[in-house]
Enzyme design. Sequence first.
Site, PDB file in Angstrom:
ATOM      1  CB  SER A 122      -1.043  -0.186   1.339  1.00 59.53           C
ATOM      2  OG  SER A 122      -1.384   1.173   1.380  1.00 59.53           O
ATOM      3  CB  SER A 123       0.462   4.571  -1.159  1.00 58.26           C
ATOM      4  OG  SER A 123      -0.760   4.913  -0.838  1.00 58.26           O
ATOM      5  CB  CYS A 124      -0.073   3.636   4.128  1.00 65.29           C
ATOM      6  SG  CYS A 124      -0.014   1.992   4.418  1.00 65.29           S
ATOM      7  CE1 TYR A 151      -3.172  -2.932   5.401  1.00 64.57           C
ATOM      8  CE2 TYR A 151      -2.457  -0.703   4.797  1.00 64.57           C
ATOM      9  CZ  TYR A 151      -2.956  -2.046   4.447  1.00 64.57           C
ATOM     10  OH  TYR A 151      -3.584  -2.007   3.319  1.00 64.57           O
ATOM     11  CE  LYS A 155      -0.892  -4.678   3.080  1.00 62.74           C
ATOM     12  NZ  LYS A 155      -1.159  -5.938   2.404  1.00 62.74           N
ATOM     13  CG  HIS A 194     -10.064   2.626   2.225  1.00 58.53           C
ATOM     14  ND1 HIS A 194     -10.275   1.235   2.155  1.00 58.53           N
ATOM     15  CD2 HIS A 194      -8.791   2.463   2.806  1.00 58.53           C
ATOM     16  CE1 HIS A 194      -9.124   0.642   2.286  1.00 58.53           C
ATOM     17  NE2 HIS A 194      -8.327   1.496   3.032  1.00 58.53           N
TER      18      HIS A 194
HETATM   19  N1  NDP Z   1      -8.685  -1.140  -0.611  1.00 63.10           N
HETATM   20  C1  NDP Z   1      -7.569  -0.049  -0.856  1.00 63.10           C
HETATM   21  O1  NDP Z   1      -7.891   1.304  -1.044  1.00 63.10           O
HETATM   22  C2  NDP Z   1      -6.191  -0.768  -0.809  1.00 63.10           C
HETATM   23  C3  NDP Z   1      -5.892  -1.947  -0.852  1.00 63.10           C
HETATM   24  N2  NDP Z   1      -4.577  -2.267  -0.861  1.00 63.10           N
HETATM   25  C4  NDP Z   1      -4.090  -3.707  -0.505  1.00 63.10           C
HETATM   26  O2  NDP Z   1      -4.619  -4.243  -1.809  1.00 63.10           O
HETATM   27  C5  NDP Z   1      -5.132  -5.694  -0.988  1.00 63.10           C
HETATM   28  C6  NDP Z   1      -6.473  -6.135  -1.119  1.00 63.10           C
HETATM   29  O3  NDP Z   1      -7.321  -5.273  -0.394  1.00 63.10           O
HETATM   30  P1  NDP Z   1      -8.948  -5.062  -0.513  1.00 63.10           P
HETATM   31  O4  NDP Z   1      -9.412  -5.772  -1.491  1.00 63.10           O
HETATM   32  O5  NDP Z   1      -9.257  -3.649  -0.370  1.00 63.10           O
HETATM   33  O6  NDP Z   1      -9.428  -5.648   0.910  1.00 63.10           O
HETATM   34  P2  NDP Z   1     -10.574  -6.448   0.979  1.00 63.10           P
HETATM   35  O7  NDP Z   1     -11.061  -6.167   2.675  1.00 63.10           O
HETATM   36  O8  NDP Z   1     -11.917  -5.827   0.119  1.00 63.10           O
HETATM   37  O9  NDP Z   1     -10.602  -7.865   0.805  1.00 63.10           O
HETATM   38  C7  NDP Z   1      -9.728  -8.686   1.696  1.00 63.10           C
HETATM   39  C8  NDP Z   1     -10.052 -10.199   1.619  1.00 63.10           C
HETATM   40  O10 NDP Z   1      -8.757 -10.901   2.078  1.00 63.10           O
HETATM   41  C9  NDP Z   1      -9.705 -11.707   2.742  1.00 63.10           C
HETATM   42  N3  NDP Z   1      -8.867 -12.247   4.109  1.00 63.10           N
HETATM   43  C10 NDP Z   1      -8.815 -11.463   5.130  1.00 63.10           C
HETATM   44  N4  NDP Z   1      -8.280 -12.176   5.842  1.00 63.10           N
HETATM   45  C11 NDP Z   1      -8.295 -13.438   5.676  1.00 63.10           C
HETATM   46  C12 NDP Z   1      -7.848 -14.720   6.282  1.00 63.10           C
HETATM   47  N5  NDP Z   1      -7.613 -14.716   7.548  1.00 63.10           N
HETATM   48  N6  NDP Z   1      -7.835 -15.799   5.591  1.00 63.10           N
HETATM   49  C13 NDP Z   1      -8.380 -15.875   4.224  1.00 63.10           C
HETATM   50  N7  NDP Z   1      -8.430 -14.735   3.616  1.00 63.10           N
HETATM   51  C14 NDP Z   1      -8.376 -13.593   4.281  1.00 63.10           C
HETATM   52  C15 NDP Z   1     -10.831 -11.624   2.847  1.00 63.10           C
HETATM   53  O11 NDP Z   1     -11.578 -12.620   2.315  1.00 63.10           O
HETATM   54  P3  NDP Z   1     -13.202 -12.956   2.718  1.00 63.10           P
HETATM   55  O12 NDP Z   1     -14.103 -12.106   1.882  1.00 63.10           O
HETATM   56  O13 NDP Z   1     -13.359 -14.665   2.155  1.00 63.10           O
HETATM   57  O14 NDP Z   1     -13.193 -13.093   4.273  1.00 63.10           O
HETATM   58  C16 NDP Z   1     -11.303 -10.757   1.835  1.00 63.10           C
HETATM   59  O15 NDP Z   1     -12.062 -11.022   0.648  1.00 63.10           O
HETATM   60  C17 NDP Z   1      -4.500  -5.775   0.511  1.00 63.10           C
HETATM   61  O16 NDP Z   1      -3.265  -6.247   0.469  1.00 63.10           O
HETATM   62  C18 NDP Z   1      -4.513  -4.235   0.604  1.00 63.10           C
HETATM   63  O17 NDP Z   1      -3.583  -3.958   1.702  1.00 63.10           O
HETATM   64  C19 NDP Z   1      -3.519  -1.346  -0.997  1.00 63.10           C
HETATM   65  C20 NDP Z   1      -3.755  -0.070  -1.088  1.00 63.10           C
HETATM   66  C21 NDP Z   1      -5.213   0.380  -0.969  1.00 63.10           C
HETATM   67  C1  F7E Z   2      -5.556   2.870   1.545  1.00 64.21           C
HETATM   68  C2  F7E Z   2      -4.957   3.477   2.837  1.00 64.21           C
HETATM   69  O1  F7E Z   2      -6.083   3.896   3.612  1.00 64.21           O
HETATM   70  C3  F7E Z   2      -5.793   4.537   5.013  1.00 64.21           C
HETATM   71  O2  F7E Z   2      -5.231   5.848   4.784  1.00 64.21           O
HETATM   72  P1  F7E Z   2      -6.239   6.779   4.362  1.00 64.21           P
HETATM   73  O3  F7E Z   2      -5.737   7.469   2.872  1.00 64.21           O
HETATM   74  O4  F7E Z   2      -5.784   7.992   5.313  1.00 64.21           O
HETATM   75  O5  F7E Z   2      -7.417   6.435   4.186  1.00 64.21           O
HETATM   76  P2  F7E Z   2      -8.948   6.938   4.172  1.00 64.21           P
HETATM   77  O6  F7E Z   2      -9.594   6.533   3.036  1.00 64.21           O
HETATM   78  O7  F7E Z   2      -9.642   6.237   5.317  1.00 64.21           O
HETATM   79  O8  F7E Z   2      -8.990   8.378   4.557  1.00 64.21           O
HETATM   80  C4  F7E Z   2      -8.439   9.432   3.664  1.00 64.21           C
HETATM   81  C5  F7E Z   2      -8.945  10.827   4.197  1.00 64.21           C
HETATM   82  O9  F7E Z   2     -10.201  11.029   4.034  1.00 64.21           O
HETATM   83  C6  F7E Z   2     -10.970  11.474   5.220  1.00 64.21           C
HETATM   84  N1  F7E Z   2     -12.280  11.264   5.365  1.00 64.21           N
HETATM   85  C7  F7E Z   2     -13.508  12.252   5.224  1.00 64.21           C
HETATM   86  N2  F7E Z   2     -14.235  11.477   5.449  1.00 64.21           N
HETATM   87  C8  F7E Z   2     -14.142  10.260   5.730  1.00 64.21           C
HETATM   88  C9  F7E Z   2     -14.837   8.985   6.278  1.00 64.21           C
HETATM   89  O10 F7E Z   2     -16.305   8.995   6.184  1.00 64.21           O
HETATM   90  N3  F7E Z   2     -14.323   7.767   6.054  1.00 64.21           N
HETATM   91  C10 F7E Z   2     -12.940   7.736   5.851  1.00 64.21           C
HETATM   92  N4  F7E Z   2     -12.391   6.402   6.004  1.00 64.21           N
HETATM   93  N5  F7E Z   2     -12.239   8.673   5.651  1.00 64.21           N
HETATM   94  C11 F7E Z   2     -12.670  10.059   5.519  1.00 64.21           C
HETATM   95  C12 F7E Z   2     -10.043  10.889   6.510  1.00 64.21           C
HETATM   96  O11 F7E Z   2      -9.992  11.778   7.609  1.00 64.21           O
HETATM   97  C13 F7E Z   2      -8.287  11.061   5.601  1.00 64.21           C
HETATM   98  O12 F7E Z   2      -8.289  12.306   5.637  1.00 64.21           O
HETATM   99  C14 F7E Z   2      -4.478   3.871   5.580  1.00 64.21           C
HETATM  100  O13 F7E Z   2      -5.242   3.517   6.926  1.00 64.21           O
HETATM  101  C15 F7E Z   2      -4.386   2.292   5.179  1.00 64.21           C
HETATM  102  O14 F7E Z   2      -5.402   1.624   5.299  1.00 64.21           O
HETATM  103  C16 F7E Z   2      -4.274   2.509   3.823  1.00 64.21           C
HETATM  104  O15 F7E Z   2      -3.240   2.226   2.934  1.00 64.21           O
END
Ligand code: NDP
Ligand code: F7E
Length: 327
Positions: A122-124, A151, A155, A194
């Site tokens: 992740s970009s974090c 987190y 990563k 998010h």
């Molecule tokens: N969403 C975002 O904005 C971002 C995501 N990423 C990365 O991308 C990847 C996917 O994220 P995303 O699709 O958003 O996440 P989701 O939460 O949508 O999906 C994660 C999946 O992981 C599976 N999972 C979690 N825990 C377990 C476990 N113990 N055993 C088996 N499966 C498990 C879940 O399966 P099930 O549904 O079957 O429970 C779920 O479907 C991650 O590595 C995340 O860090 C990176 C940057 C941004």
């Molecule tokens: C993908 C990335 O996602 C996470 O980081 P983040 O970018 O800070 O994530 P975010 O999407 O939750 O928030 C972005 C911004 O948006 C604002 N904001 C406003 N209103 C809402 C709101 O209602 N919900 C949320 N979540 N944020 C809100 C919030 O306050 C912040 O300023 C990591 O922890 C980590 O998981 C990671 O890798």
Amino acid sequence: MSAPTSEQTFVPGALDRSAPFYVAGHRGLVGSAVWRTLEKEGFSHLIGRTSAELDLKDRAAVFDFFREQRPRYVVLAAAKVGGIVANNTYPVDFLSENLQIQLNVLDAALEARTERVLFLGSSCIYPRLAPQPIVEDSLLTGHLEPTNDAYAIAKIAGIMQIQAVRRQYGLPWISAMPTNLYGPGDNFSPTGSHVLPALIRRYDEARTAGAPSVTNWGTGTPRRELLHVDDMAAACLHLLEHYDGPSQVNVGTGTDVTIRELAETVARVVGYEGETQWDTSKPDGTPQKLLDVSRLADAGWRASISLEDGLRSTVEWYRENVGALRT
Ligand SMILES: NC(=O)C1=CN([C@@H]2O[C@H](COP(=O)(O)OP(=O)(O)OC[C@H]3O[C@@H](n4cnc5c(N)ncnc54)[C@H](OP(=O)(O)O)[C@@H]3O)[C@@H](O)[C@H]2O)C=CC1
Ligand SMILES: C[C@H]1O[C@H](OP(=O)(O)OP(=O)(O)OC[C@H]2O[C@@H](n3cnc4c(=O)[nH]c(N)nc43)[C@H](O)[C@@H]2O)[C@@H](O)[C@@H](O)C1=O
């Protein structure tokens, strides 16, 4: 332990469409998009397991699964994922679960000598105040953003494991670092999600209820880069077929917006005309995390879905699926 092998030259190319391909986390936002993309691209032996069928924290079960299925390719998109408040509230879960999942999958894939693995970070992972846009070499050059440092450390350990396997065993495994993602199948939980899914839900519910105002988190001034998950899935396949190297590759659009601008766009797209307020007791997180995507561009890929188009189709998806959302 096998004898170390030095890193060898590997020339990436088209993947075998009939080979066993495991998408870990295939029901999640990213995993389901990767699955759709692979199906569309003609992959005929896709393997997926829900967490109920295979808990990736169960090391013995993960090793049994790899011994039995012997996937030739793996995209590791299973993880504990959440928005800023979830990360900030449950750092132990985000650290421990992610370390366990990735350690088990990568160790089992190593034993099975899986040919290509794509690990998703992740970009974090980058320092909170990294120069913008953030180049891959910024990794480990400064302090992390405290709301998601646990987190991020998990990563970073994953990136290191990929690099270590390359160095010790010569396997051409790679890592990609996505920016903030959104799209169909996202988590729309008001507290755990998010920002983009949270805004879509909040503004659409306010429109339906005729609410005079909505309240978002933070100040609205942080900047975020948003990539549609179908673009992300296309980038995953592209990297597997066109990139090999020890460095993680940033995946993004190369442009960002303020959260306030994002909120205004969401309000317009869903048709909400009330006021917007900001709850500054909630964290802003990192002020900006815009990825430098030159390395990805050099590998021949760039994003194609605009924020406006991606947002419109995601709002449509949300409205069609609001009765059956993930919590
Ligand atoms: N969403 C975002 O904005 C971002 C995501 N990423 C990365 O991308 C990847 C996917 O994220 P995303 O699709 O958003 O996440 P989701 O939460 O949508 O999906 C994660 C999946 O992981 C599976 N999972 C979690 N825990 C377990 C476990 N113990 N055993 C088996 N499966 C498990 C879940 O399966 P099930 O549904 O079957 O429970 C779920 O479907 C991650 O590595 C995340 O860090 C990176 C940057 C941004
Ligand atoms: C993908 C990335 O996602 C996470 O980081 P983040 O970018 O800070 O994530 P975010 O999407 O939750 O928030 C972005 C911004 O948006 C604002 N904001 C406003 N209103 C809402 C709101 O209602 N919900 C949320 N979540 N944020 C809100 C919030 O306050 C912040 O300023 C990591 O922890 C980590 O998981 C990671 O890798």
